[in-house]
Design an enzyme around this catalytic site. Structure first.
Site, PDB file in Angstrom:
ATOM      1  N   HIS A  30     -28.736 -43.338  11.285  1.00 11.96           N
ATOM      2  CA  HIS A  30     -29.380 -43.550   9.984  1.00 11.96           C
ATOM      3  C   HIS A  30     -28.740 -44.726   9.258  1.00 11.96           C
ATOM      4  O   HIS A  30     -29.440 -45.587   8.714  1.00 11.96           O
ATOM      5  CB  HIS A  30     -29.242 -42.270   9.153  1.00 11.96           C
ATOM      6  CG  HIS A  30     -29.614 -42.420   7.718  1.00 11.96           C
ATOM      7  ND1 HIS A  30     -30.858 -42.086   7.225  1.00 11.96           N
ATOM      8  CD2 HIS A  30     -28.902 -42.869   6.647  1.00 11.96           C
ATOM      9  CE1 HIS A  30     -30.890 -42.334   5.927  1.00 11.96           C
ATOM     10  NE2 HIS A  30     -29.715 -42.802   5.552  1.00 11.96           N
ATOM     11  N   GLU A  31     -27.417 -44.785   9.237  1.00 10.45           N
ATOM     12  CA  GLU A  31     -26.729 -45.861   8.521  1.00 10.45           C
ATOM     13  C   GLU A  31     -26.950 -47.215   9.194  1.00 10.45           C
ATOM     14  O   GLU A  31     -27.141 -48.231   8.516  1.00 10.45           O
ATOM     15  CB  GLU A  31     -25.232 -45.546   8.418  1.00 10.45           C
ATOM     16  CG  GLU A  31     -24.907 -44.287   7.635  1.00 10.45           C
ATOM     17  CD  GLU A  31     -25.443 -44.316   6.204  1.00 10.45           C
ATOM     18  OE1 GLU A  31     -25.542 -45.419   5.632  1.00 10.45           O
ATOM     19  OE2 GLU A  31     -25.771 -43.247   5.676  1.00 10.45           O
ATOM     20  N   GLU A  90     -34.471 -44.617   2.463  1.00 12.89           N
ATOM     21  CA  GLU A  90     -33.863 -43.454   3.097  1.00 12.89           C
ATOM     22  C   GLU A  90     -34.788 -42.847   4.138  1.00 12.89           C
ATOM     23  O   GLU A  90     -34.370 -42.497   5.247  1.00 12.89           O
ATOM     24  CB  GLU A  90     -33.502 -42.406   2.036  1.00 12.89           C
ATOM     25  CG  GLU A  90     -32.330 -42.782   1.159  1.00 12.89           C
ATOM     26  CD  GLU A  90     -31.050 -42.927   1.961  1.00 12.89           C
ATOM     27  OE1 GLU A  90     -30.758 -42.034   2.776  1.00 12.89           O
ATOM     28  OE2 GLU A  90     -30.361 -43.938   1.795  1.00 12.89           O
ATOM     29  N   HIS A 142     -30.310 -48.693   8.233  1.00 13.26           N
ATOM     30  CA  HIS A 142     -30.343 -49.405   6.950  1.00 13.26           C
ATOM     31  C   HIS A 142     -30.058 -50.895   7.163  1.00 13.26           C
ATOM     32  O   HIS A 142     -30.696 -51.751   6.552  1.00 13.26           O
ATOM     33  CB  HIS A 142     -29.289 -48.831   5.998  1.00 13.26           C
ATOM     34  CG  HIS A 142     -29.716 -47.599   5.264  1.00 13.26           C
ATOM     35  ND1 HIS A 142     -30.883 -47.523   4.531  1.00 13.26           N
ATOM     36  CD2 HIS A 142     -29.101 -46.383   5.121  1.00 13.26           C
ATOM     37  CE1 HIS A 142     -30.984 -46.324   3.976  1.00 13.26           C
ATOM     38  NE2 HIS A 142     -29.926 -45.616   4.327  1.00 13.26           N
TER      39      HIS A 142
END
Length: 263
Positions: A128-129, A189, A132
């Protein structure tokens, strides 16, 4: 300063939109090289302020998970801006968190390992990070914030001398914050969740564990603010969106070689 903001507004209005790896239109005008410099400087400051973890087993686990995820980026999201190398650091911080910044820097807090109970769950967070960064969300947010400030400055210039100008700017600033900045952050997100899900599945991590992770996060975090006033989706919304995307992620996982970082 005012001239700089006027020029920035003109640039933002004149610049066409790019697209993120998921196909979403995006306005991100800061040079990627500058964002990478920002990321490296930020990461260096964090390293100076937060001690590193000397837990060899935990470090090996984090490095293993991150390495497998990174190995799949070029295949899964070709064309994304990538650094020449990645640096992965485990911090001696007990908060369950992780982050990644432009310039190829990934930070994981030791406390995350108590919530991410399996390698698959840890991969969901790190994926997920990393997503980004791949989707240039930091660039988009910085472009957006500078644009809001520039527009408010222009309103101030046009209404200079008007007693009501300050209250109008304050009202518009709040409206921009609630109506633009926060929804965009939630969109980021959600996009990072879905990109991270595909990345972890491609790397050999079970995407179904992503929902288990967020249930663990919900237990660890307790109450949350209303979704409308939050930069993050609430846990139920997040889990529902991930479950809906499993039909895309599971075939990727079934084609990959399962990973075991605990060997």
């Amino acid at each position: 300063m005012r001239i700089w903001l006027v020029l920035l507004t003109t640039l933002i209005l004149a610049t066409g939109c790019d697209q993120t790896p998921t196909g979403r239109d995006q306005l991100a005008v800061i040079p990627d090289s500058m964002m990478a410099d920002f990321g490296r400087q930020t990461f260096m400051q964090i390293q100076q302020q937060v001690p590193l973890s000397d837990d060899a087993t935990a470090n090996q686990r984090v490095q293993c998970v991150a390495t497998h995820l990174i190995s799949q980026i070029a295949n899964r999201f070709p064309g994304s801006p990538l650094p020449d190398t990645w640096e992965v650091v485990l911090f001696a911080n007990d908060s369950p968190n992780a982050f990644a910044v432009a310039g190829g820097k990934i930070g994981v807090n030791r406390g995350l390992l108590t919530v991410a109970e399996t390698d698959d769950q840890l991969a969901a967070v790190i994926g997920h990070e990393v997503a980004h960064v791949l989707a240039r969300h930091g660039n988009e947010r910085l472009t957006q914030e500078l644009g809001i400030k520039a527009i408010l400055m222009l309103i101030g210039l046009l209404g200079e001398g008007d007693a009501d100008t300050e209250s109008i700017i304050q009202a518009l600033g709040l409206g921009a914050h609630l109506g633009i900045a926060l929804p965009f952050s939630r969109a980021h997100e959600e996009e990072a969740d879905l990109m991270g899900l595909e990345l972890m599945a491609s790397a050999g991590f079970d995407p179904r564990e992503s929902t288990a992770l967020w249930r663990n996060m919900a237990k660890a975090g307790g109450g949350q603010p209303l979704e409308f006033l939050s930069t993050h989706p609430n846990h139920d919304s997040r889990i529902e969106a991930l479950e809906e995307r499993l039909d895309v992620a599971l075939p990727l996982y079934q084609q990959a070689t399962p990973v075991n970082c605990e060997r």
